[in-house]
Motif scaffolding. Structure first.
Motif, short mmCIF file in Angstrom:
data_model
loop_
_atom_site.label_atom_id
_atom_site.label_comp_id
_atom_site.label_asym_id
_atom_site.label_seq_id
_atom_site.Cartn_x
_atom_site.Cartn_y
_atom_site.Cartn_z
N CYS A 159 -3.28 3.69 -3.46
CA CYS A 159 -3.71 3.10 -1.93
C CYS A 159 -4.23 4.15 -1.19
O CYS A 159 -3.25 4.79 -0.77
CB CYS A 159 -2.69 1.95 -1.71
SG CYS A 159 -3.22 1.22 -0.43
N ASP A 160 -5.54 3.98 -0.69
CA ASP A 160 -5.90 5.04 -0.08
C ASP A 160 -5.90 4.56 1.25
O ASP A 160 -6.14 5.56 2.58
CB ASP A 160 -7.54 5.37 -0.44
CG ASP A 160 -7.45 6.03 -1.67
OD1 ASP A 160 -6.76 7.04 -2.02
OD2 ASP A 160 -8.17 5.63 -2.69
N TYR A 161 -6.11 3.34 1.71
CA TYR A 161 -6.18 2.82 3.13
C TYR A 161 -5.65 1.32 3.05
O TYR A 161 -5.56 0.54 1.99
CB TYR A 161 -7.74 2.65 3.53
CG TYR A 161 -8.37 3.87 3.88
CD1 TYR A 161 -8.28 4.38 5.00
CD2 TYR A 161 -9.22 4.47 2.77
CE1 TYR A 161 -8.90 5.78 5.32
CE2 TYR A 161 -9.69 5.81 2.96
CZ TYR A 161 -9.46 6.27 4.31
OH TYR A 161 -10.30 7.42 4.65
N TYR A 162 -5.13 0.94 4.13
CA TYR A 162 -4.36 -0.40 4.44
C TYR A 162 -5.21 -1.25 5.45
O TYR A 162 -5.36 -0.51 6.64
CB TYR A 162 -3.13 -0.48 4.56
CG TYR A 162 -2.37 -1.73 4.85
CD1 TYR A 162 -2.33 -2.70 3.72
CD2 TYR A 162 -1.98 -2.05 6.42
CE1 TYR A 162 -1.84 -4.04 4.04
CE2 TYR A 162 -1.61 -3.40 6.50
CZ TYR A 162 -1.35 -4.35 5.45
OH TYR A 162 -0.87 -5.34 5.70
N LYS B 241 -4.75 4.74 7.28
CA LYS B 241 -4.57 5.66 5.90
C LYS B 241 -3.25 5.66 5.09
O LYS B 241 -2.13 5.59 5.73
CB LYS B 241 -4.83 7.19 6.09
CG LYS B 241 -6.12 7.51 7.10
CD LYS B 241 -6.28 9.01 7.05
CE LYS B 241 -7.86 9.12 7.44
NZ LYS B 241 -7.90 10.86 7.70
N GLY B 242 -3.54 5.37 3.81
CA GLY B 242 -2.52 5.26 2.84
C GLY B 242 -1.58 6.50 2.80
O GLY B 242 -0.32 6.15 2.91
N CYS C 96 0.81 -1.23 0.14
CA CYS C 96 -0.04 0.01 -0.05
C CYS C 96 0.84 1.26 -0.16
O CYS C 96 0.57 2.37 -0.62
CB CYS C 96 -1.02 0.06 1.16
SG CYS C 96 -2.05 1.31 1.35
N ARG C 97 1.84 1.13 0.74
CA ARG C 97 2.87 2.47 0.92
C ARG C 97 3.19 2.80 -0.35
O ARG C 97 3.29 3.92 -0.86
CB ARG C 97 3.99 2.01 1.96
CG ARG C 97 4.85 3.28 1.82
CD ARG C 97 6.03 2.87 2.87
NE ARG C 97 5.47 2.79 4.47
CZ ARG C 97 5.74 1.44 5.03
NH1 ARG C 97 6.09 0.40 4.30
NH2 ARG C 97 5.42 1.35 6.17
N ARG D 32 2.65 6.61 3.89
CA ARG D 32 3.67 7.17 2.67
C ARG D 32 4.39 8.64 3.76
O ARG D 32 5.08 9.40 3.06
CB ARG D 32 3.14 7.88 1.57
CG ARG D 32 2.60 6.56 0.76
CD ARG D 32 1.99 6.93 -0.41
NE ARG D 32 0.50 7.36 -0.46
CZ ARG D 32 -0.40 6.54 -0.34
NH1 ARG D 32 -0.18 5.13 -0.72
NH2 ARG D 32 -1.53 6.94 -0.17
#
Length: 755
Positions: free
Chosen positions: A382-385, A465-466, A376-377, A470
């Motif tokens: 990717c908005d959410y994991y 949250k993505g 996801c990172r 990040r």
């Protein structure tokens, strides 16, 4: 000592008291608050800062931020001395206000501080103190213990200065901070301490400490003194030693987690009358979005886990667009490879993507979780994991939507183990960083208090949250730390998160000085019923269908998988039939239960052959033998008897009114009828008070013929329904026979109950 990077200045103007503003005589009129101004020094908008601002807004403090976006050079105050940058910012702010004698300045931290009362109360208590400058006090001396003997003695109260709280008239505060000529990373508390310990300055500036926590409550060394006081409007903190209600609550040193606990209540987060006062703040309305966010779902199977097929089925039935879900599975168990293969074959085109990493990769739990999070990172889309362990059984199809709508950086749904206080969060931590029970833990687990709770540790399932991955959590090894398990490592990293200058800093020699503690808040929500945790502790995988043995460890999931969905209608709607006198027919097993029981018997494979000689029974001789396998032979006798007591005994009481069964049976077995081995059973009486006979497969599909005939009534059951059982009296009245199976294979489960 100050442990965070900012201060708060509260300024207030009172023109009508220009002539006597510096007198705190009780005859004075209360200070007005129209010209109150709060200047908060904060270099970043951390979760703690936002919480502080919420409490300030609640009490109508007017806030202006100083230093936002400025690089922090005040040292690693969470681990050593530092914080001088705060004094410099305060000094600069005071330069233009030093001649305003009608200003009162309140300087406090914000990252680890909450207002519990309003400005009127602060000003009244300051007046009553009758000093020009008042510092917060604590019972522990920092940072130089050698200065202890220089402190004035006090009859009662805290003796030592804490710079996390200062209140005073502007000219006098200015006289203090204008003396600052040190470095950004020098210690602010030591600076204030040396001025306070100078007898001449202490007298000329009329300085004192808030010895009994009238205004300032520092939690370090004082947690045992503090209790929550619940009111109808808001919650206060009460100091039980001095019987005071502090206005400013400061989680200094290692008490920040306790402040988080207090912040779940004060000032208006939760109370008994109104429940959660902040749960609906700043929520996301998914219905207003053009499209749903994209979610990476990380599934982790790190030990043998029962009911894995049900876990995957619930993942498929989540009420969320599947084309917005990417699925990553780490399976560490060879036993589960067939389950995952079957799921993939049936659902490979359902999700946006589906990736499996199996036991052959030999990844540790921490490595696997870092890999899942990393997917996801590194994906900007990717908005959410969503991280899920396979022992989480979600029963709420809206879970993912609910978590997204709460709009927290990290949040998990409360899931608990059935009938126990075991859950996926801890309300507090012990001194060594492991489990400690918070005062509210049981009430939260039992949903006596519902809300969104700031907690120090979570596991099993959580949404991140993505953008957080990040930015704040951009390092790649958050699940690996010392000897901690992966979830504890992640939570420790999040709680103690720091920010620092990148390695390409133009001034690399100061790299070690630029760490900024910005601990991230983690939340658990119990506003809805989300599901439960499965027990994996005693899961024996030596059976072909090992879930069958989970009737004791995981009774809810066992019942859900194996008991017919119409079973409860027997009692609510009289959903049963009486095809022959005193022969009752009712649903009890799901088709899956029937299939797995048959598979288990065929996997065992040693059928008796229907011979009279039978060493399995007392005497070694069976008068009316069947081609069967006993439950005891596959180690299922205890589980089967428990099934009888839990699901057959209640039916017995309903249909045979007044008879209370012991729920005991010696003969429990699965019978196999085939034309080539044993096709039928001659007329006989069962050695039981009553007998159950459960059809394990379907007539017309799996076999032809079959059924049971009761001679006394000349009545036959020739169309058994898979998963249905018929129950009839055993000895004396119900002579019966097994009708011939003419084609295929027929399976039934039989118990002679109360022999």
């Amino acid at each position: 000592m100050e442990y965070l990077k900012f201060g708060v200045l509260v300024w207030f103007s009172c023109a009508q008291f220009i002539s006597n503003a510096h007198s705190a005589d009780s005859s004075q009129q209360p200070f007005p608050t129209e010209k109150l101004l709060v200047l908060t020094v904060a270099t970043q908008e951390t979760d703690g800062y936002l919480r502080f601002m919420h409490s300030a807004d609640y009490f109508n403090y007017t806030v202006k931020v100083l230093g936002m976006g400025e690089e922090w050079r005040g040292g690693d105050v969470g681990r050593s001395i530092g914080g001088g940058q705060k004094v410099r910012l305060l000094k600069e702010a005071m330069e233009g206000l030093s001649d305003q004698e009608d200003l009162v300045v309140l300087s406090v931290d914000s990252y680890d501080l909450i207002f519990a009362g309003g400005p009127e109360e602060i000003l009244r208590k300051f007046q009553e103190a009758n000093h020009k400058v008042l510092f917060a006090a604590e019972g522990l001396i920092w940072p130089d213990k050698r200065l202890q003997d220089k402190y004035p003695s006090v009859r009662s109260g805290k003796r030592f200065l804490n710079s996390g709280g200062i209140i005073g008239y502007a000219p006098y505060v200015n006289k203090i901070v204008e003396q600052w000529n040190l470095h950004e990373n020098d210690d602010d508390q030591l600076f204030y301490t040396k001025i306070y310990l100078d007898p001449q300055q202490r007298e000329s500036l009329n300085m004192s400490l808030d010895h009994k926590s009238q205004i300032f409550q520092n939690l370090n060394g004082a947690i045992d003194e503090v209790h929550l006081k619940f009111g109808t409007e808001r919650v206060r903190v009460r100091n039980t030693v001095y019987d005071t209600l502090p206005v400013v609550v400061h989680g200094n040193a290692n008490t920040k987690m306790y402040l988080n606990y207090l912040g779940n209540y004060i000032p208006n987060s939760w109370n008994y009358e109104r429940g959660c006062g902040v749960c609906d703040h700043n929520m996301v309305d998914l219905s207003q979005l053009k499209e749903y966010p994209t979610v990476m779902v990380g599934v982790f199977i790190e030990q043998p886990t029962p009911f894995l097929s049900q876990f995957f089925q619930r993942l498929v039935t989540l009420d969320y667009p599947k084309h917005k879900l990417n699925v990553f599975v780490h399976n560490n168990e060879v036993y589960h490879e067939r389950h995952i293969q079957k799921f993939w074959e049936e659902n490979k085109d359902v999700f946006k993507s589906f990736k499996v990493v199996g036991p052959e990769e030999n990844l540790s739990q921490g490595e696997a979780r870092n890999m899942g999070m990393g997917l996801c990172r590194k994906d900007p889309g990717c908005d959410y994991y969503l991280s899920m362990d396979a022992d989480v059984m979600l029963t709420n199809r809206q879970t993912l939507k609910i978590l997204i709508e709460q709009n927290r950086k990290i949040i998990g749904p409360l899931v608990t183990r059935h009938g126990k206080l075991w859950s996926n969060f801890w309300g507090a931590l012990s001194l060594d960083g492991y489990y400690a029970r918070s005062e509210d833990y049981i009430d939260i687990v039992q949903s006596k208090r519902t809300g969104v709770w700031n907690i120090p540790y979570m596991a099993h399932i959580y949404l991140i949250k993505g953008e957080v991955l990040r930015n704040e959590l951009k390092e790649r090894k958050h699940f690996v730390l010392e000897k901690l398990d992966p979830d504890m490592a992640l939570c420790k990293h999040a709680r103690e998160l720091t920010n620092h200058r990148e390695k390409d800093s133009p001034n690399p020699e100061t790299f070690h000085m630029l760490r900024v503690p910005k601990g991230m808040f983690m939340y658990i929500t119990n506003r809805h019923d989300f599901g439960r945790l499965i027990s994996t502790a005693n899961f024996n995988t030596s059976h072909y269908n090992s879930d069958l043995w989970q009737i004791f460890e995981n009774p809810m999931d066992w019942k859900e998988k194996y008991i017919h969905p119409n079973y409860t209608r027997i009692f609510t709607e009289n959903y049963l039939e009486e095809p022959c006198p005193d022969v009752f027919w009712f649903p009890v097993f799901t088709e899956r239960a029937c299939d797995e029981l048959v598979e288990e018997m065929e996997h065992y494979g040693t059928w008796s052959g229907g011979n009279h000689e039978d060493k399995r029974i007392t005497g070694g001789y069976e008068t009316v033998p069947t081609d069967d396998i006993h439950m005891k032979q596959i180690g299922y006798d205890k589980e089967w008897l428990h099934f009888i007591r839990e699901f057959i005994s209640p039916v017995t009481l309903k249909v045979f009114s007044g008879y209370y069964t012991k729920g005991y049976a010696v003969m429990n077995f699965v019978v196999k009828y085939t034309p080539g081995r044993q096709a039928y059973l001659r007329p006989h009486h069962d050695s039981s008070t009553f007998t159950i006979n459960v059809a394990l497969n379907s007539k017309g599909t799996d076999f032809q013929g079959g059924g049971c005939r009761f001679h006394r009534y000349n009545c036959s059951l020739d169309s058994p329904r898979k998963g249905w059982s018929f129950m009839h009296p055993g000895r004396l009245t119900h002579l019966h026979e097994g009708l011939p199976t003419t084609n295929g294979t027929r399976y039934i489960a039989v118990s002679f109950i109360d022999p």
